[in-house]
Design an enzyme around this catalytic site. Structure first.
Site, short mmCIF file in Angstrom:
data_model
loop_
_atom_site.label_atom_id
_atom_site.label_comp_id
_atom_site.label_asym_id
_atom_site.label_seq_id
_atom_site.Cartn_x
_atom_site.Cartn_y
_atom_site.Cartn_z
N GLY A 31 32.15 -40.84 -24.84
CA GLY A 31 31.26 -39.82 -24.31
C GLY A 31 32.00 -38.49 -24.23
O GLY A 31 32.83 -38.18 -25.09
N CYS A 32 31.73 -37.73 -23.21
CA CYS A 32 32.33 -36.40 -23.04
C CYS A 32 33.84 -36.46 -23.10
O CYS A 32 34.48 -37.14 -22.30
CB CYS A 32 31.89 -35.82 -21.70
SG CYS A 32 32.75 -34.32 -21.24
#
Length: 198
Positions: A31-32
């Site tokens: 993810g991020c």
């Protein structure tokens, strides 16, 4: 003059640390990349983390291109570490416990293939990653959605993304809380979740 240069180089080789002799690398997508970088920077033995893009075919991609989901790349982090202090197996286990490995649609509030979780491996790393996935699946009692892919080119992200959690601490903390990352990790892993979270 030539002898003096040789002597200086020999002395320098003994006194200067040769990081290439011990440094190893691992690449993870969870993810991020701001969050993945922040989490790995807490690990003893990790000497550097670099946010970037990996897994796709577009050369030297930009954040705008990758976030649009049309490059085949994943937001990724290259982790440089000292294997005398932390093993690859430990890093993979730590990674899985700092993401939601049951989610195949992205991670937390970031949706789309570019935010899916991936362990990028060399041939030597692949069986270790496979074993960690199998152990996590048994522990959670569900199939793990985190993919294992062969490591390809890693493209360093724009400078403003590097160490974002330090450069923009308040904005980062706000994003992380609003995205629900730590709350979801706690739901998935419960008491097995490591305590140190930013």
């Amino acid at each position: 003059m030539r002898r003096l240069l040789v002597v200086v180089l020999l002395i320098a080789s003994f006194w200067l640390p040769n990081t290439a002799a011990w440094a190893s690398e691992a690449i993870f997508a969870g993810g991020c990349f701001w969050c993945v970088e922040a989490d790995f920077d807490k690990v003893t033995g990790v000497t550097e983390t670099i946010s970037g893009y990996s897994g796709g075919t577009v050369k030297n991609p930009t954040y705008k291109q990758v976030s649009a989901g049309k490059t085949g790349h994943y937001e990724s982090v290259k982790v440089v570490y000292d294997p005398d202090q932390v093993s690859y197996e430990q890093l993979v286990s730590y990674f899985l416990r700092h993401i939601d490995p049951l989610d195949n649609g992205g991670q937390f509030c970031d949706r789309g293939s570019q935010y899916q979780s991936v362990i990028f491996t060399t041939p030597e790393q692949e069986p270790i990653a496979q074993a960690a996935i199998a152990a996590a699946s048994q522990e959670l009692g569900q199939p793990i959605q985190t993919q294992i892919k062969s490591a390809k080119d890693f493209w360093e992200a724009e400078n403003y993304h590097q160490n974002y959690y330090q450069k923009q601490a308040l904005l980062y903390k706000y994003y992380r809380v609003r995205c629900g990352r730590d709350v979801q990790i706690a739901k998935v892993w419960g008491d097995r979740q490591p305590a140190e979270q930013s």
